[in-house]
Design a protein around this motif. Structure first.
Motif, PDB file in Angstrom:
ATOM      1  N   ALA A   1      -8.205   5.077  -0.543  1.00 45.25           N
ATOM      2  CA  ALA A   1      -8.014   6.063  -0.131  1.00 45.25           C
ATOM      3  C   ALA A   1      -8.047   7.012  -1.524  1.00 45.25           C
TER       4      ALA A   1
ATOM      5  N   HIS B   1       0.712  -4.002   6.837  1.00 44.17           N
ATOM      6  CA  HIS B   1      -0.325  -3.199   6.268  1.00 44.17           C
ATOM      7  C   HIS B   1      -1.427  -3.205   7.246  1.00 44.17           C
TER       8      HIS B   1
ATOM      9  N   HIS C   1       1.037   4.722   3.949  1.00 44.48           N
ATOM     10  CA  HIS C   1       0.281   3.618   4.687  1.00 44.48           C
ATOM     11  C   HIS C   1      -1.113   3.749   4.544  1.00 44.48           C
ATOM     12  N   LEU C   2      -1.524   4.015   3.236  1.00 41.95           N
ATOM     13  CA  LEU C   2      -2.854   4.199   2.936  1.00 41.95           C
ATOM     14  C   LEU C   2      -3.348   2.861   2.067  1.00 41.95           C
ATOM     15  N   LYS C   3      -4.747   2.788   2.220  1.00 43.22           N
ATOM     16  CA  LYS C   3      -5.382   1.570   1.272  1.00 43.22           C
ATOM     17  C   LYS C   3      -5.461   2.068  -0.187  1.00 43.22           C
TER      18      LYS C   3
ATOM     19  N   ALA D   1       2.044 -12.487   3.926  1.00 40.89           N
ATOM     20  CA  ALA D   1       2.591 -11.544   4.160  1.00 40.89           C
ATOM     21  C   ALA D   1       2.392 -10.928   5.794  1.00 40.89           C
TER      22      ALA D   1
ATOM     23  N   GLU E   1      10.151  10.531   4.254  1.00 39.69           N
ATOM     24  CA  GLU E   1      11.522  10.502   3.588  1.00 39.69           C
ATOM     25  C   GLU E   1      11.789   9.677   2.196  1.00 39.69           C
TER      26      GLU E   1
ATOM     27  N   ALA F   1       0.011 -16.709  -1.546  1.00 34.55           N
ATOM     28  CA  ALA F   1       1.191 -15.711  -1.622  1.00 34.55           C
ATOM     29  C   ALA F   1       0.579 -14.692  -0.515  1.00 34.55           C
ATOM     30  N   ALA F   2      -0.501 -14.191  -1.075  1.00 36.36           N
ATOM     31  CA  ALA F   2      -0.837 -13.020  -0.238  1.00 36.36           C
ATOM     32  C   ALA F   2      -1.304 -13.088   1.049  1.00 36.36           C
TER      33      ALA F   2
ATOM     34  N   LEU G   1      -2.611   2.689  12.622  1.00 42.03           N
ATOM     35  CA  LEU G   1      -1.988   3.996  12.237  1.00 42.03           C
ATOM     36  C   LEU G   1      -2.658   5.214  13.379  1.00 42.03           C
TER      37      LEU G   1
ATOM     38  N   ARG H   1       1.878   2.656  -0.343  1.00 39.85           N
ATOM     39  CA  ARG H   1       3.009   1.965   0.722  1.00 39.85           C
ATOM     40  C   ARG H   1       3.889   3.335   1.092  1.00 39.85           C
TER      41      ARG H   1
ATOM     42  N   LEU I   1      -0.115  13.967  -1.235  1.00 35.03           N
ATOM     43  CA  LEU I   1      -1.550  13.760  -0.563  1.00 35.03           C
ATOM     44  C   LEU I   1      -2.050  15.110  -0.346  1.00 35.03           C
TER      45      LEU I   1
ATOM     46  N   ALA J   1      -2.129  -8.585   1.692  1.00 35.13           N
ATOM     47  CA  ALA J   1      -1.377  -8.535   0.322  1.00 35.13           C
ATOM     48  C   ALA J   1       0.150  -8.746   0.685  1.00 35.13           C
ATOM     49  N   LEU J   2       0.469  -9.473  -0.359  1.00 36.70           N
ATOM     50  CA  LEU J   2       1.903  -9.239  -0.374  1.00 36.70           C
ATOM     51  C   LEU J   2       2.766  -8.088  -0.120  1.00 36.70           C
ATOM     52  N   ALA J   3       2.215  -6.923  -0.835  1.00 42.39           N
ATOM     53  CA  ALA J   3       2.852  -5.667  -1.018  1.00 42.39           C
ATOM     54  C   ALA J   3       1.652  -4.894  -1.482  1.00 42.39           C
ATOM     55  N   ALA J   4       1.820  -3.529  -1.568  1.00 41.67           N
ATOM     56  CA  ALA J   4       0.975  -2.686  -1.963  1.00 41.67           C
ATOM     57  C   ALA J   4       1.766  -1.622  -3.017  1.00 41.67           C
TER      58      ALA J   4
ATOM     59  N   CYS K   1      -9.566   3.940   4.429  1.00 40.24           N
ATOM     60  CA  CYS K   1      -8.276   4.633   3.735  1.00 40.24           C
ATOM     61  C   CYS K   1      -7.139   3.970   4.611  1.00 40.24           C
ATOM     62  N   HIS K   2      -7.151   3.765   5.659  1.00 40.33           N
ATOM     63  CA  HIS K   2      -5.873   3.279   6.194  1.00 40.33           C
ATOM     64  C   HIS K   2      -5.857   2.161   7.239  1.00 40.33           C
TER      65      HIS K   2
ATOM     66  N   GLU L   1       6.108  15.259   3.280  1.00 36.80           N
ATOM     67  CA  GLU L   1       6.288  13.849   2.667  1.00 36.80           C
ATOM     68  C   GLU L   1       7.372  12.997   3.295  1.00 36.80           C
TER      69      GLU L   1
ATOM     70  N   GLU M   1      -6.308  -4.193   1.482  1.00 32.04           N
ATOM     71  CA  GLU M   1      -5.988  -3.047   0.924  1.00 32.04           C
ATOM     72  C   GLU M   1      -6.298  -2.692  -0.207  1.00 32.04           C
TER      73      GLU M   1
END
Lengths: 475, 200
Positions: free
Chosen positions: A83, B31, A78-80, B26, A127, B22-23, B66, A75, A105, A67-70, B61-62, A125, A439
């Motif tokens: 979650a 991610h 750092h989870l999908k 990234a 920062e 677009a996707a 990580l 974010r 969380l 994805a371009l962003a989450a 989940c992640h 948390e 994600e």
């Protein structure tokens, strides 16, 4: 119409609830049912080809891996999306706890170990940063083809591709405190540029991860922090659930966004095998005059009370009981000689349950919602009642993570005791939903639904067949 | 009417294609690195199986990086995975937890460019020494030793390795914590040590 509360459709939308906006069927009244069915079959055949072609292309071609962003919360940790959601915006147990712990969380609840306090969760948390908390936008692009028929009128067909919704969110916690906040700013709704802020509240959460409480004040969607999966207004399907969103004779819908003060308590067992949550909310409409709940000819809205009790049992099953009571003060025949105030009491009581078979594999959902409202006969002025019994059953089959088939049937039986006889509204819908990113933040849906039934006051039939497809971007 | 339908369909298709590109644009690191970048073909069969369990469960989940980018002892991994098991909506059971911890502990000592397990233990020990050498105890305490104003017991459960590193290298502005003159290797050792201070 009878002399009872008229509700304009709430502009409220809960967090992430944008898809409903773009694709909601415009239910047109009155029709001969047999004629409708025959006509629909003929006229919709041509739409179907376009719809299926576009849907297949959408699902199979546009399947990016990254994805371009989450969204902001994902974010932050750092989870999908998975979650906290099975498929956004449908919350899972963790998402439910995340909300009730003040947007923190949930900590692990190990047996016989020290439970972290809320302030510990705050200290853990990352920062605080703007991108982790602020102004994330959700956009929704949709295509819909709809066929409605009305007795005595020419049938109408509509189709549209549009930006259905564009929303921005700001939510998180105040650094080093147990205060949290959440706001939603809807810029585009239903394809119309109509700036609106259905959520804007601040709260405080106390206790620990096992036993916590919270209070919030501000504008708040009625469904925020409430309900297990079956009680959520959100569904995997594009069209809004009938029993939650039907605008019946009273035009009262549960999906609203009044000003509220709320308090809730949550208890979790070790490993979150059981979660009990209860919350009480007092609302006063968007505006002091209650015009959120009523139409503009309202001068006063008495306090409404909403009580919700939830029990989640791991991993994703649960039961919810909800009850709503409110009394309205509505001016009828404004400015006319026969103007009077009507004090109608509205009551809703419901029970909802779901059972997840396997690990996020097959979800069986059902619910019942009973309505019992004051009513006054428009001709004789005799007091009467509006009674409703709504049911739904839904099955969601998760083929894999982020890819689900869903089918749902809603039935609403309505009766005005001074009317002719009870009338039914029915809606079925089926669809496919697929996330295009690992994600889970870009989601496409296709669905087909059919709504038909009879208005219990005007006693006219209604029928609408809708084909829908949309793609949602959360970033 | 036909033209209208054609335009609608075309617009939808164009939207789908644009969204796809677009996707795709990234960068992967934002991610999570692709799971396929972990080459387990040379690992023993039981570890390969453990990797599949790890990839399937944890990636729900992640992103896997990580976990893969963090170093812990086997006991540390067991504790960490058990913590995941005890979270809401966890799909990890006791058996999965053991399997996942087994893989991560193995990977920790066999990942490219990494020293063996003894290296970790050595790093922990060095970190403990550095904690004293760098006079961290002037403001912090561990197990009651040092200044109790800012105890670090369990800090490894509250902060990730990257957060610890960031705090040591670039303390939050306005805090009393000074920037360190320690070398990168020393900081890594310190982070390894602090990361091992888990809640009991």
């Amino acid at each position: 119409m009878g002399y009872i509360c008229q509700t304009k459709k709430s502009s409220a939308q809960a967090a992430f609830d944008i898809r409903r906006h773009c694709l909601r069927a415009k239910r047109v009244r009155s029709v001969d049912r047999a004629w409708i069915e025959k006509d629909q079959v003929m006229r919709f055949r041509s739409h179907l080809g376009i719809f299926l072609g576009a849907a297949v292309w959408l699902l199979l071609t546009a399947a990016p891996r990254y994805a371009l962003a989450a969204p902001q919360y994902a974010r932050r940790y750092h989870l999908k999306c998975y979650a906290c959601h099975t498929i956004a915006p449908v919350l899972n147990e963790q998402g439910y706890m995340f909300q009730r712990l003040g947007h923190h969380l949930p900590a692990s609840l190990e047996p016989n170990s020290q439970v972290e306090r809320i302030i510990d969760l705050v200290r853990k948390e990352p920062e605080w940063s703007l991108t982790n908390n602020a102004a994330m936008a959700v956009s929704d692009f949709s295509f819909s083809a709809q066929r409605s028929t009305t007795q005595g009128q020419a049938p109408s067909s509509t189709s549209a591709i549009q930006v259905g919704a564009w929303n921005a969110y700001f939510g998180g916690w105040i650094p080093n405190t147990q205060f949290f906040y959440y706001s939603e700013f809807d810029i585009v709704t239903n394809g119309q540029t109509n700036p609106n802020m259905p959520n804007a509240h601040i709260g405080y959460v106390g206790g620990n991860a096992k036993s916590s409480w919270y209070v919030t004040v501000g504008r708040e969607h009625l469904q925020v922090t409430e309900g297990t999966r079956a009680a959520e207004i959100y569904s995997l399907l594009p069209t809004a659930p009938l029993i939650f969103e039907n605008k019946g004779p009273t035009n009262f819908v549960l999906d609203q966004s009044p000003v509220a003060a709320e308090a809730g308590y949550t208890w979790s067992s070790s490993k979150y095998k059981d979660i009990f949550g209860v919350n009480l909310k007092v609302t006063n409409g968007d505006h002091a005059d209650g015009s959120e709940i009523l139409t503009s000819n309202s001068t006063k809205n008495s306090k409404d009370v909403w009580l919700d009790a939830d029990w989640w049992y791991a991993p994703e099953s649960g039961i919810s009981f909800v009850t709503y009571q409110g009394q309205k003060n509505q001016i009828q025949y404004t400015g006319l000689a026969n103007q009077f105030n009507y004090y109608g009491r509205i009551r809703r009581d419901g029970a909802f349950a779901n059972y997840m078979i396997g690990r996020n594999k097959v979800d069986l959902l059902t619910g019942y919602l009973h309505g019992n409202d004051d009513w006054e006969d428009p001709v004789t002025g005799a007091p009467a009642r509006y009674l409703s019994n709504g049911y739904f059953a839904e099955i969601d089959y998760y083929i894999q993570r982020g890819f689900a088939l869903a089918g749902r049937y809603d039935r609403l039986r309505q009766d005005v005791t001074s009317g002719v006889h009870p009338a039914n509204l029915e809606q079925w819908q089926t669809g496919v939903e697929k996330a295009f990113t690992s994600e889970g933040n870009i989601i496409g849906r296709v669905g087909v639904g059919n709504f038909h039934g009879i208005d219990p006051v005007a006693f006219t039939a209604t029928a609408t067949r809708t084909y829908e497809a949309d793609i949602q971007f959360n970033f | 009417m036909k033209q209208h339908r054609f335009l609608s369909s075309s617009a939808l298709v164009a939207l789908a294609v644009v969204s796809g590109f677009a996707a795709q644009a990234a960068p992967p690191w934002r991610h999570g690195a692709p799971e396929s970048t972990v080459n387990v073909s040379t690992y023993p069969p039981d570890i390969q199986h453990a990797f599949r369990v790890f990839a399937g469960k944890c990636s729900e989940c992640h992103a896997l990086f990580l976990s893969l980018n963090v170093s812990r002892s086997e006991a540390g991994w067991k504790q960490e995975v058990r913590r995941m098991e005890d979270m809401a909506s966890s799909h990890i059971d006791d058996r999965d937890a053991g399997t996942i911890a087994k893989f991560l502990a193995y990977y920790d000592t066999h990942k490219p460019g990494e020293q063996n397990g003894a290296g970790n233990a050595e790093g922990m020990s060095t970190g403990r020494d550095l904690f004293d050498k760098l006079t961290c105890s002037a403001c912090h305490s561990i197990a009651g030793a040092g200044n109790n104003s800012f105890p670090l017991d369990g800090i490894g459960s509250r902060r990730t390795a990257s957060e610890l590193k960031q705090q040591i290298m670039s303390p939050v502005a306005g805090s009393a914590m000074p920037a360190t003159a320690a070398s990168q290797a020393e900081i890594d050792s310190l982070v390894l040590y602090l990361g091992g201070l888990k809640n009991r």
